[in-house]
Design a protein around this motif. Sequence first.
Motif, PDB file in Angstrom:
ATOM      1  N   VAL A 101     -17.827  -3.791 -24.962  1.00  0.00           N
ATOM      2  CA  VAL A 101     -17.700  -2.571 -25.761  1.00  0.00           C
ATOM      3  C   VAL A 101     -18.742  -1.544 -25.316  1.00  0.00           C
ATOM      4  CG1 VAL A 101     -17.902  -1.582 -28.080  1.00  0.00           C
ATOM      5  CG2 VAL A 101     -16.681  -3.738 -27.749  1.00  0.00           C
ATOM      6  N   TRP A 121     -10.936  -0.271 -28.241  1.00  0.00           N
ATOM      7  CA  TRP A 121     -12.013  -1.059 -28.842  1.00  0.00           C
ATOM      8  C   TRP A 121     -11.533  -2.446 -29.242  1.00  0.00           C
ATOM      9  CZ3 TRP A 121     -15.179   1.347 -26.511  1.00  0.00           C
ATOM     10  CH2 TRP A 121     -15.467   2.702 -26.638  1.00  0.00           C
ATOM     11  N   GLN A 122     -10.281  -2.556 -29.661  1.00  0.00           N
ATOM     12  CA  GLN A 122      -9.732  -3.873 -29.977  1.00  0.00           C
ATOM     13  C   GLN A 122      -9.730  -4.758 -28.733  1.00  0.00           C
ATOM     14  OE1 GLN A 122      -8.863  -5.508 -32.615  1.00  0.00           O
ATOM     15  NE2 GLN A 122      -7.530  -7.151 -31.857  1.00  0.00           N
ATOM     16  N   ASP A 153     -22.270  -6.288 -24.493  1.00  0.00           N
ATOM     17  CA  ASP A 153     -20.888  -6.737 -24.366  1.00  0.00           C
ATOM     18  C   ASP A 153     -20.012  -5.666 -23.720  1.00  0.00           C
ATOM     19  OD1 ASP A 153     -20.686  -4.826 -26.304  1.00  0.00           O
ATOM     20  OD2 ASP A 153     -20.008  -6.164 -27.893  1.00  0.00           O
ATOM     21  N   TRP A 159     -13.356  -5.583 -27.585  1.00  0.00           N
ATOM     22  CA  TRP A 159     -13.970  -6.547 -28.502  1.00  0.00           C
ATOM     23  C   TRP A 159     -13.435  -7.953 -28.265  1.00  0.00           C
ATOM     24  CZ3 TRP A 159     -11.445  -9.080 -32.749  1.00  0.00           C
ATOM     25  CH2 TRP A 159     -12.320  -9.849 -33.532  1.00  0.00           C
ATOM     26  N   SER A 188     -15.865 -10.989 -27.389  1.00  0.00           N
ATOM     27  CA  SER A 188     -16.168 -11.920 -28.476  1.00  0.00           C
ATOM     28  C   SER A 188     -15.510 -13.273 -28.317  1.00  0.00           C
ATOM     29  CB  SER A 188     -15.711 -11.317 -29.814  1.00  0.00           C
ATOM     30  OG  SER A 188     -14.294 -11.244 -29.867  1.00  0.00           O
TER      31      SER A 188
END
Length: 378
Positions: free
Chosen positions: A72, A291-292, A70, A295, A299
Motif C-alpha cells: 500500500v 487499495w483493496q 507494505d 492490501w 496482508s
Amino acid sequence: MDFTFTEEQQAAAEAAEAVFSGVTPDAVPSPALTAGAVADDIDRGLWRTLADADLLSLCLDPAYGGTGLDPVALCLVLREAGRALARVPLLETTAAAALALQTYATPALREETLPRVGRGELILTAAGAGRTGHEPAELAVTAHREGAHWTLDGTHTAVPWAHSADHLLLPAHTHDGGAVLALVPRDHPAVTLTEQTSTNGERYAEVRLDAARLTDHEMVTDPDAWERLRQLLTVGTCAQALGLGERVLAMTAAYTGTREQFGHPVATFQAVAVQAADRYIDLRAMEATLWQAAWRLGSGAPGALPPAGDVAVAKIWAAEGVRRVVQTAQHLHGGFGADTDYPLHRYHAWAKQLELALGSAPAHEEALGDLLAAHPLG
C-alpha cells in the motif's frame, strides 16, 4: 473498521510528493517528438533523489537496509510517480522485481541484490508481455536445467528500461510446464536487445535469449514467484494510472474553469460539469479497488477469492477509468488537447500505455470469470 493510512504510509506519500513536485509535466521529454534528444531512458537525477529519500528501499526488509512497509505504501509512491510521468523504473525495480526476489530468491541472491537496489546502485526490470503480449508471458522462454546450470531460449517483447537496467527478471517455463524466473544480466553474451517504441513513445526492447546459460544462483524456482511478480506489476500499474488520471482531471478542471464561452467559464455549463463528475467517480472507483488489491497482496488476508481476483478487478477499473478520463479531458480541452506543446498529449499517450499494459480490461474480465468459476461464491 479504520481505513485511513498509517502514519508510515502517509509519511511515504508525503516524501514522494515532495520528490516528484520538482517534475513538471511540460518538462517531461517526449522521445516520440524529440528523437535523439533523450540520451538515457532513466532520469538519473530523479533516481538518485529517490534513493536519498529512502523511497527505493521502502518495502525492503530492514535486514537489507529497508523500512519494511507494505505494498500500500509503495502504491502511494507510485501514484505520485504517475502524476508526474516520472521516467524512472520505480515500478519494475522497487515495486515488482525487488519484492519478488525478497520473497522467493535464495538468501545469497537477496544479499547480493537487495541492498544495492535500496541504495539506487542496481536497476532491475521485469518482462510481463511475453512473446506477443497476447499469451502467458512465461511461455515466451523455455528453461532447461542441466545439473547446476540452466539454458534459456526464447523472446520477450516490450520490456521497459531493458537498455538501461543492470539485470532483467524474465519469466520462463520448464519442460513440465512450471514457471520460473531468471535474473539475466543485460550484457549477457547470449542476450540480444532490439529497439522497440512503446505506445507512449518510450524506449522498450525485444529481448532475445539464444542458449543463455545461467547458474542456479541466478534462478528463482518457487512455483508462486512468477504469479506474485505479475500481480505486483499489475497493481503498481493501477497505482500509476490513478495518479495520472487525478492529474489529468485537475488539469481539465483548471482549464474549464478559466476558458470562457458566452461570457461564462465552460465549467459552469451542465454538460461539462456532468462529464467531469463522471470522471471523478471513475477515479474514486479506481482508488477503492487499488487499495483493496494492494492490501490483499500485503496482508495475505483470506477472502472469497484469491488475491488474483482483487488484482483483476483493480486492473479492470484502472484500464477503463484512465481511458475515460483522458478521453473526456481531450474533449473538454478542444484543440489544446491535441497541441504537442501542451502536456495533455503526453498524459494521453501514457494513459493508453497503462490501459493496455499487462492486459486490457476485457482480458482481466475473462481472468476474473475463470476465477469465479473455479471458486464459486455461493
